[in-house]
Design an enzyme around this catalytic site. Structure first.
Site, PDB file in Angstrom:
ATOM      1  N   ASP A   1       0.852  -1.181   0.000  1.00  0.00           N
ATOM      2  CA  ASP A   1       0.000   0.000   0.000  1.00  0.00           C
ATOM      3  C   ASP A   1       0.889   1.232   0.000  1.00  0.00           C
ATOM      4  O   ASP A   1       1.577   1.522   0.978  1.00  0.00           O
ATOM      5  CB  ASP A   1      -0.899  -0.019   1.237  1.00  0.00           C
ATOM      6  CG  ASP A   1      -1.841   1.171   1.303  1.00  0.00           C
ATOM      7  OD1 ASP A   1      -1.850   1.973   0.345  1.00  0.00           O
ATOM      8  OD2 ASP A   1      -2.557   1.302   2.305  1.00  0.00           O
ATOM      9  N   LEU A   2       0.879   1.978  -1.092  1.00  0.00           N
ATOM     10  CA  LEU A   2       1.720   3.162  -1.241  1.00  0.00           C
ATOM     11  C   LEU A   2       0.920   4.388  -0.818  1.00  0.00           C
ATOM     12  O   LEU A   2      -0.061   4.772  -1.474  1.00  0.00           O
ATOM     13  CB  LEU A   2       2.189   3.310  -2.690  1.00  0.00           C
ATOM     14  CG  LEU A   2       3.415   2.477  -3.115  1.00  0.00           C
ATOM     15  CD1 LEU A   2       3.171   0.986  -2.900  1.00  0.00           C
ATOM     16  CD2 LEU A   2       3.756   2.749  -4.570  1.00  0.00           C
TER      17      LEU A   2
ATOM     18  N   GLY B   1      -3.580   6.991  -2.471  1.00  0.00           N
ATOM     19  CA  GLY B   1      -2.418   6.295  -2.979  1.00  0.00           C
ATOM     20  C   GLY B   1      -2.697   5.216  -3.996  1.00  0.00           C
ATOM     21  O   GLY B   1      -3.684   5.248  -4.744  1.00  0.00           O
TER      22      GLY B   1
ATOM     23  N   ARG C   1     -15.337   3.929  -2.357  1.00  0.00           N
ATOM     24  CA  ARG C   1     -14.767   4.615  -1.200  1.00  0.00           C
ATOM     25  C   ARG C   1     -15.822   5.522  -0.575  1.00  0.00           C
ATOM     26  O   ARG C   1     -16.695   6.047  -1.271  1.00  0.00           O
ATOM     27  CB  ARG C   1     -13.581   5.484  -1.622  1.00  0.00           C
ATOM     28  CG  ARG C   1     -12.271   4.739  -1.762  1.00  0.00           C
ATOM     29  CD  ARG C   1     -11.670   4.412  -0.429  1.00  0.00           C
ATOM     30  NE  ARG C   1     -10.283   3.964  -0.574  1.00  0.00           N
ATOM     31  CZ  ARG C   1      -9.534   3.547   0.426  1.00  0.00           C
ATOM     32  NH1 ARG C   1     -10.021   3.511   1.649  1.00  0.00           N
ATOM     33  NH2 ARG C   1      -8.293   3.159   0.230  1.00  0.00           N
TER      34      ARG C   1
ATOM     35  N   LYS D   1     -14.438  10.617  23.738  1.00  0.00           N
ATOM     36  CA  LYS D   1     -14.109  10.906  25.144  1.00  0.00           C
ATOM     37  C   LYS D   1     -15.429  11.218  25.826  1.00  0.00           C
ATOM     38  O   LYS D   1     -16.126  12.158  25.432  1.00  0.00           O
ATOM     39  CB  LYS D   1     -13.142  12.083  25.256  1.00  0.00           C
ATOM     40  CG  LYS D   1     -12.647  12.302  26.680  1.00  0.00           C
ATOM     41  CD  LYS D   1     -11.653  13.450  26.762  1.00  0.00           C
ATOM     42  CE  LYS D   1     -10.991  13.501  28.134  1.00  0.00           C
ATOM     43  NZ  LYS D   1     -11.947  13.546  29.250  1.00  0.00           N
TER      44      LYS D   1
ATOM     45  N   ASP E   1     -18.101  11.709  29.250  1.00  0.00           N
ATOM     46  CA  ASP E   1     -18.188  12.497  30.471  1.00  0.00           C
ATOM     47  C   ASP E   1     -18.591  11.601  31.633  1.00  0.00           C
ATOM     48  O   ASP E   1     -19.765  11.532  31.990  1.00  0.00           O
ATOM     49  CB  ASP E   1     -19.255  13.568  30.236  1.00  0.00           C
ATOM     50  CG  ASP E   1     -18.876  14.886  30.850  1.00  0.00           C
ATOM     51  OD1 ASP E   1     -17.777  14.958  31.405  1.00  0.00           O
ATOM     52  OD2 ASP E   1     -19.678  15.815  30.773  1.00  0.00           O
TER      53      ASP E   1
ATOM     54  N   GLU F   1     -17.844  14.687  25.061  1.00  0.00           N
ATOM     55  CA  GLU F   1     -16.896  15.567  25.737  1.00  0.00           C
ATOM     56  C   GLU F   1     -15.695  15.882  24.862  1.00  0.00           C
ATOM     57  O   GLU F   1     -15.109  16.955  24.959  1.00  0.00           O
ATOM     58  CB  GLU F   1     -16.428  14.932  27.046  1.00  0.00           C
ATOM     59  CG  GLU F   1     -15.559  15.854  27.874  1.00  0.00           C
ATOM     60  CD  GLU F   1     -15.003  15.172  29.108  1.00  0.00           C
ATOM     61  OE1 GLU F   1     -14.543  15.891  30.003  1.00  0.00           O
ATOM     62  OE2 GLU F   1     -15.015  13.936  29.165  1.00  0.00           O
TER      63      GLU F   1
END
Length: 650
Positions: free
Chosen positions: A137-138, A176, A244, A366, A368, A508
């Site tokens: 994979d470039l 790529g 994609r 993240k 709380d 959060e």
């Protein structure tokens, strides 16, 4: 919801919302994606054949957040072939795509990206995964063009030609190029990985100014990174011809080497891929060929089942050679959690910026709440805060985790890392609601969000890379159907996208984690980085002032943070409380009253004259707008006591 029936390969598939726009930038609808799948099936299916498929789905279209899916969801048609990987006898079922009907069903559920490993089910046995190809994979670094990436691909082709290996380029549909090579003999995945690494390393040594074979971000500036690791059995690559989840409907497009030698190379949209296929056929036809299959056991219902001992194999192959690898326990043998693991403390994130991080990083929400390590030993669970406090009695609802961790009627020992949260009516974690849940009439749902696994069923995983631990965690099925325990999916990258999604969901913030990072007990590590969506600070309560007209009520709290000489004063917090919280706080602070001011700063006389000082023992969470010029909090508001922390933790 509009529905229609489509017959493909003798299967009747219920399709809904065919006019749903999945790619807003081009107006590409679900109908167009279904049509693409049918028309490209003959070319695409050989490159998916006999490989478990991991999916990225965009039900809301590519302008919304995707989610990563391994396990087959409820409602999967019975005719979709399954491949079950047993992770220490916990099963994860993947689809195996065999027909155009399978592709159409995946399009119906908006599975735009189809990722597969390089190994094949029919070439593997219950010990080894085998493959007949490798992929390089470039990935172009910053300011590196696709043309420069193509020049590196051509050099790789020349090297492979010298080795007698046929090679095939595919523009990835993202940044790529994928270079595939057909191997002359069947090899184990570990051997394929070694070959790919050797090629990448040789290229980097020959052209160190333009090529790197290392994953470090600092090495990619102005270079093409050759990712050889995707040949590892645990990793996957976007399948040739797959779409994609980009703003435009690009696809992984097979190309000719003559194209790569010409300037102006670009990624292709799926309509261009279809036109090329109609004109020249499958340019990858030479990649997939007949190979003698290895016998594989079959389970009832035709699903292929291989006990690959996923994480145990990874443990033995990836652990540093300087550390001995214990033998995994037998099917009826239980090993106690090593004493060192029972003393673990949560690994902590730094406040370093996350903007611009590369593909070596992944992103989690993240939340709380209260951070907790969950230790399940002999069928009993304990919740331990980051400061070492036992939270088990505070959250009896979460003891169900021990009931879940059972195999063949016997308890499974584990150490897991997670966050205890209270979800409000909007489904958003609310710290104030969590700490006041026993005194409030406001509805909430308690949850334990799991995001790491450190020990499982006799295997210490702390030295494993984060991405290996995460894969093990995602494969666990113990908690399926248990409403209070969940494993939130990762956020999509890059960092800017992850932050935007977290903000949209009211979280959060975001935690970025280096994929190769091991678990470091009780320390802040730059391999984990956090970014909050609003300002908040953890403070220590050093005193309080009475409410207006009542000495028996708290009007405001006087707070600070530990400094070198003592407690530094940050100001007063007088909003955000409920009456019940104020009453409970007063009861808790009364026994802590002291005669001397605990702050090292000079406090304004009007404030100090009416203050009651307390032993600086309680840690609290405060949200605020900004800092004043004197270093005090501007517009602070109360969020709650942090029972999981002590002043020394700040």
């Amino acid at each position: 919801m509009t529905r229609s029936q489509l017959e493909v390969d003798g299967r009747r598939i219920a399709l809904s919302n065919l006019e749903k726009v999945l790619y807003p930038e081009t107006g590409t609808r679900k109908f167009d994606v279904v049509d693409y799948c049918i028309r490209i099936a003959d070319a695409m299916l050989p490159h998916l054949a006999s490989r478990p498929v991991t999916r990225k789905r965009w039900p809301g279209g590519t302008e919304s957040a995707p989610f990563f899916e391994k396990t087959l969801p409820a409602g999967t048609p019975e005719w979709i072939a399954r491949f079950t990987i047993e992770h220490s006898e916990r099963k994860t079922g993947y689809p195996v795509v065999r027909s155009a009907a399978d592709l159409v069903w995946l399009a119906q559920v908006a599975a735009l990206e189809l990722h597969v490993p390089q190994w094949r089910i029919d070439l593997s046995d219950d010990i080894d995964r085998r493959t007949d190809r490798i992929v390089l994979d470039l990935d172009p670094g910053p300011d590196v063009s696709l043309d420069e990436c193509a020049r590196v691909a051509v050099d790789i082709r020349d090297l492979l030609d010298d080795a007698g290996l046929s090679s095939f380029p595919v523009t990835s549909g993202s940044k790529g190029i994928h270079v595939y090579a057909r191997l002359s003999t069947l090899v184990k995945s570990e051997s394929a990985r070694a070959v790919a690494k050797q090629i990448a390393t040789a290229m980097a040594q020959a052209a160190p100014r333009t090529v790197t074979a290392t994953m470090a971000k600092a090495q990619r500036e102005g270079r093409v990174f050759i990712d050889w690791s995707q040949n590892t059995a645990a990793k996957t690559t976007l399948a040739p011809y797959s779409l994609r989840g980009q703003p435009r409907p690009y696809a992984a497009a097979p190309r000719t080497w003559d194209e790569l030698a010409e300037p102006g190379l670009s990624q292709l949209e799926f309509t261009e891929v279809l036109d090329r296929y109609d004109e020249v056929g499958d340019l990858l036809a030479g990649l997939s060929g007949e190979v003698a299959a290895v016998a594989v056991d079959h389970a009832a219902g035709g699903s292929d089942v291989i006990d690959l001992g996923e994480y145990r194999k990874k443990k033995s192959s990836r652990r540093a050679s300087s550390k001995p690898t214990p033998a995994p326990p037998g099917p009826t043998e239980r090993q106690p959690i090593p004493s060192g693991l029972t003393e673990l403390r949560p690994m902590l994130a730094t406040d370093d910026p996350i903007d611009g991080l590369d593909d070596d990083w992944a992103y989690e929400g993240k939340w709380d709440g209260f951070r907790a390590l969950v230790r399940v030993v002999g069928g009993r669970a304990r919740l331990i805060s980051r400061s070492g406090n036992d939270l088990t009695g505070d959250f009896p609802e979460l003891s169900v985790i021990a009931d879940c961790l059972v195999r063949d009627g016997k308890p499974v020992d584990a150490v897991l890392d997670g966050e205890i949260v209270a979800l409000n009516a909007a489904g958003i974690s609310d710290f104030s609601l969590l700490v006041s849940r026993k005194r409030t009439s406001e509805p909430y749902e308690l949850r334990l969000h799991l995001f790491d696994v450190l020990y499982l069923d006799g295997v210490d995983l702390t030295e494993q890379p984060w991405e290996v631990r995460r894969e093990i965690l995602d494969a666990l099925t113990y908690f399926d159907g248990e409403s209070v325990i969940d494993i939130p999916p990762l956020l999509p990258g890059p960092a800017e996208t992850a932050v935007a999604v977290a903000r949209e969901r009211g979280w959060e913030g975001v935690v970025a984690k280096r994929r190769a990072a091991r678990y470091v007990s009780g320390r802040r590590s730059p391999d984990w980085r956090k970014q909050k969506n609003w300002n908040s600070v953890e403070v220590v309560i050093g005193g309080y002032r009475p409410g207006r007209g009542s000495e028996s009520k708290i009007g405001s709290l006087l707070v600070g943070v530990p400094a070198e000489r003592g407690l530094r004063y940050l100001g007063r917090v007088g909003t955000g409380f409920t009456d019940a919280e104020l009453d409970a706080l007063l009861e808790e602070l009364r026994p802590l009253r002291i005669s001397m001011c605990p702050f090292v700063d000079d406090i304004d006389k009007p404030v100090a004259g009416s203050a009651t000082w307390v032993l600086p023992k309680l840690v609290a969470d405060v949200a605020f707008m900004d800092w004043t010029s004197t270093g005090h909090l501007r517009h602070p508001t109360w969020r709650g006591i942090r029972r999981d922390k002590l002043p020394g933790d700040l």
